[in-house]
Enzyme design. Structure first.
Site, short mmCIF file in Angstrom:
data_model
loop_
_atom_site.label_atom_id
_atom_site.label_comp_id
_atom_site.label_asym_id
_atom_site.label_seq_id
_atom_site.Cartn_x
_atom_site.Cartn_y
_atom_site.Cartn_z
N CYS A 95 0.81 -1.22 0.00
CA CYS A 95 0.00 0.00 0.00
C CYS A 95 0.84 1.28 0.00
O CYS A 95 0.40 2.32 -0.47
CB CYS A 95 -0.92 0.02 1.22
SG CYS A 95 -1.72 -1.55 1.56
N HIS A 347 -8.46 3.16 -3.24
CA HIS A 347 -7.08 2.87 -2.84
C HIS A 347 -6.41 1.99 -3.89
O HIS A 347 -6.22 0.79 -3.68
CB HIS A 347 -7.11 2.18 -1.46
CG HIS A 347 -5.79 1.74 -0.93
ND1 HIS A 347 -4.58 2.27 -1.33
CD2 HIS A 347 -5.48 0.78 0.01
CE1 HIS A 347 -3.60 1.67 -0.68
NE2 HIS A 347 -4.12 0.75 0.13
N CYS A 377 -1.07 2.82 6.48
CA CYS A 377 -0.73 1.46 6.88
C CYS A 377 -0.34 0.67 5.65
O CYS A 377 -0.62 1.06 4.52
CB CYS A 377 -1.89 0.81 7.61
SG CYS A 377 -3.41 0.66 6.65
#
Length: 391
Positions: A95, A347, A377
């Site tokens: 991520c 995302h 995160c």
């Protein structure tokens, strides 16, 4: 503020409109083409930057296969004004990939290994699904909880540990869509969205200059009616309080303070500090807490010094505990994700790190802030943070 020669400055930021992965605007656009278009347009609007000076194109991407394989950074850069003599690399920190791309460029600038970089990232989750080609090692279960690779269950765990209720999560989800819609209507995304051609739901080609992921009609009652997405028995995390699966790319032009001064460029911001940290994979969403604490310490700052924060909204159940332990939950409406976040915008893994960083810089510019934190995160238990100061 005055710049030092090896300061790392952000010259400009741009991103694509965020598209839904299922039948969305980018359904007929390849990830490399999306990236190349974005890089080219950002360079075009910064004519003081000579593409020949680009040392390296550093591009975040998680699922590096199919159209995202074979070093997509190079694949994309070859289709831009950047000459073949410039280098390119693709990086992955899941991520946090494009924020890691920023950190890699920053570290090179700080150590005299280049002056001008193009960084960013992409993920076309409609063309390359989250699990495509992934073969997790079963032996990992000897070292971490078996569900650590299931992000939704880690969010359930974190929310439960911190006493986060379903209603709190639903309120957070509604907030994200409302703020993103408000930012769109008020033109707050105008400077960061680079318009792109795409296809509407009827199959017609058109130019998109807005995010098609935002649902302004979202209500608390509507979210409350959704079933748990990951834990059907007693779960609180739903599709409405999770980051959307979307397609998109983001890009920044980064350079040394000296080169910016030589070119007469007024940067958006300078990087004050950076940090990464690890946490138990079972609560992967908690990573921004230690990484932000570490970054603030390196900058000689406390959270009280920070004007604005962009925290990637992987899940409401993850974001709320992070904000609580960073001691900003009570300041959320003043400081945090003022233009919404990944629950509304999505995302796209490789894109998000540079996306939240750039959005933060625009929030700081629009609201007069001086210091900002971008943090997120990372799957399997990491956090990554960048502290910026507006110039």
């Amino acid at each position: 503020m005055s710049l030092n020669p090896r300061d790392v400055v952000i010259v400009d930021f741009g991103r694509t409109p965020m598209g839904r992965s299922k039948g969305g605007m980018h359904r007929n656009t390849r990830a490399e083409d999306m990236s190349a278009h974005l890089i080219s347009k950002l360079l075009e609007r910064n004519d003081k930057v000579d593409p020949k000076e680009v040392e390296d194109v550093i591009w975040g991407c998680v699922n590096q296969t199919l159209e995202q394989g074979w070093n997509i950074a190079r694949m994309a850069s070859l289709m831009t004004p950047i000459p073949h003599t410039s280098a390119a690399q693709t990086v992955s920190r899941l991520c946090g990939s494009s924020m890691s791309a920023l950190h890699t460029a920053a570290q090179a600038i700080m150590t005299g290994n280049g002056d001008v970089f193009v960084i960013g990232g992409v993920e076309h989750m409609g063309h390359v699904s989250m699990m495509h080609g992934v073969d997790p090692n079963p032996h990992l279960s000897l070292h971490a909880a078996k569900a650590s690779g299931m992000m939704g269950l880690t969010a359930e765990m974190l929310g439960k540990m911190h006493g986060i209720t379903r209603e709190q999560q639903d309120l957070f989800g509604v907030r994200s869509h409302q703020l993103a819609h408000k930012a769109t209507v008020e033109g707050k995304f105008k400077d960061e969205i680079i318009p792109m051609q795409g296809y509407d739901e009827n199959g017609f080609l058109k130019v998109f200059d807005f995010d098609e992921t935002i649902r302004p009609e979202t209500t608390l009652e509507g979210l409350a009616s959704l079933k748990p997405a990951f834990n059907p028995k007693g779960g609180t995390v739903t599709a409405g309080t999770s980051s959307q699966i979307t397609d998109g790319a983001s890009c920044m032009i980064v350079m040394s303070g000296q080169r910016a001064m030589d070119l007469g460029i007024q940067p958006l911001a300078v990087i004050r500090s950076m940090a990464v940290a690890g946490v138990d994979p079972a609560i992967m969403g908690y990573g921004p807490v230690p990484s932000t604490q570490k970054a603030l310490k390196r900058a000689g700052l406390t959270m009280a010094d920070i004007d604005f924060i962009e925290l990637n909204e992987a899940f409401a159940a993850q974001a709320l505990p992070v904000l609580k332990d960073l001691k900003v939950l009570d300041k959320m409406d003043e400081k945090v994700n003022l233009h919404g976040g990944a629950i509304a915008l999505g995302h796209p893994f490789g894109c998000s790190g540079a996306r939240i960083s750039g959005t933060l810089l625009n929030v700081m510019k629009q609201n007069g802030g001086t210091l900002g934190v971008a943090t997120m995160c990372v799957g399997l238990g990491q956090g990554i943070t960048t502290v910026f100061e507006r110039v």
